[in-house]
Design a protein around this motif. Structure first.
Motif: not given
Length: 335
Positions: A295-313
């Motif tokens: 769908f082209g959303v998996g990596l976008s979703l992954a970055r959102m989850i990680i950055t919202q927890q104070g991380g980086s991808l």
């Protein structure tokens, strides 16, 4: 005088005038020279008050005019005031103006983002809905063979399953973008986190005969939301599997230092096309070699989850071939 529009100022002016006239009259009754001196003092005192109030009201009028200009389209508000209560008021208005401009700009961006999101969602749903309509038309044909009917039924069920997956993903994105996700960080072993993230992909890994290498200190831990982080790592693993050849290697490694905890996921596939690399974390972006079920959303979703927890991808290509994804959680952000 403009400042007499203020009831308190008007009351003060007339009270002062009455007292001045009373003092002048009293002194004239006592002594003519004393009355003249009192008159001069009262006139000087009144003139001083008048000049002070006129200056203050000019500043207030200037401030009012600037605010009015800002409200009618002038985005720059320059306030000049000396020390005092008026300066404090000007400073607070300036801060409030900046905050309102920031909120206005933020609301405008959110509106544009919402419009773009609705367009993307409509586009993503239109294709499967069109396919379902066509399948329905085919199934309604009376002369349709039983074999063809079964094929169309399977395709219909697959398409419905795909739509269900898409809607589930879109709901997760909506929750993340709306900042409504309540993360519940808790201490978890990184080895256990990666092992659990791999579980849903054991069959695809076996079908492609891929080897998994898990490297790192088994005692290393991390304080994060395990469920959402597994979702993020799972999306990265899925991407690596889809873009790897049969018999390739998937490597998950991690290490900790005084500054951050780093988790890397790499494969030995063809890597990411140079034109796609800057866009792979964009929502609904599909590269040249995207998987047919993506769908082209998996990596976008992954970055959102990680950055919202104070991380980086981040992502890049390895010199030896294949893609390398790096997740970092910094220690000062985890405290």
């Amino acid at each position: 005088m403009k400042y007499l529009r203020n009831k308190e100022e008007k009351r003060f002016f007339f009270s002062l005038s009455f007292l001045s006239l009373l003092a002048i009259s009293s002194n004239f009754l006592i002594n003519r020279r004393a009355g003249v001196i009192t008159l001069l003092i009262c006139c000087a005192f009144s003139l001083t008050i008048y000049l002070y109030n006129r200056t203050r009201y000019q500043k207030i009028e200037e401030l009012t005019n600037q605010i009015d200009e800002m409200l009618h389209g002038n985005q720059r508000l320059e306030l000049h005031a000396e020390e005092g209560e008026l300066a404090i008021l000007s400073s607070q208005i300036a801060k409030m103006t900046v905050r309102l401009q920031e909120q206005s700009s933020s609301l405008k961006k959110e509106k544009e983002h919402l419009s773009s999101s609705l367009t993307d969602i409509a586009h993503q749903l239109r294709t499967p809905l069109t396919t379902l309509t066509m399948i329905g038309d085919f199934l309604s044909e009376p002369e349709l063979s039983e074999q063809r009917r079964q094929e169309l039924t399977r395709e219909l069920l697959n398409m419905l399953k795909r739509m269900d997956q898409l809607i589930t993903i879109l709901l997760k994105i909506a929750k993340l973008e709306g900042q409504t996700v309540q993360y519940q960080p808790q201490k978890i072993l990184i080895h256990e986190l990666l092992t659990d993230s791999l579980q849903p992909f054991l069959i695809p890994l076996e079908l492609k005969e891929m080897t998994v290498q898990l490297q790192g200190d088994h005692q290393a831990g991390l304080s994060i939301d395990a469920s959402w982080t597994q979702e993020a790592i799972g999306n990265i693993i899925k991407n690596c599997i889809e873009h790897s050849e049969d018999g390739s290697i998937l490597t998950l490694s991690y290490e900790q230092n005084a500054l951050y905890t780093e988790i890397t996921l790499s494969d030995t596939g063809k890597g990411i096309d140079s034109e796609d690399l800057p866009h792979i974390f964009e929502r609904f972006y599909q590269g040249k070699n995207h998987h047919k079920n993506s769908f082209g959303v998996g990596l976008s979703l992954a970055r959102m989850i990680i950055t919202q927890q104070g991380g980086s991808l981040t992502a890049k290509n390895q010199q030896s071939g294949g893609a390398l994804f790096t997740i970092r959680f910094y220690e000062d952000m985890l405290k």
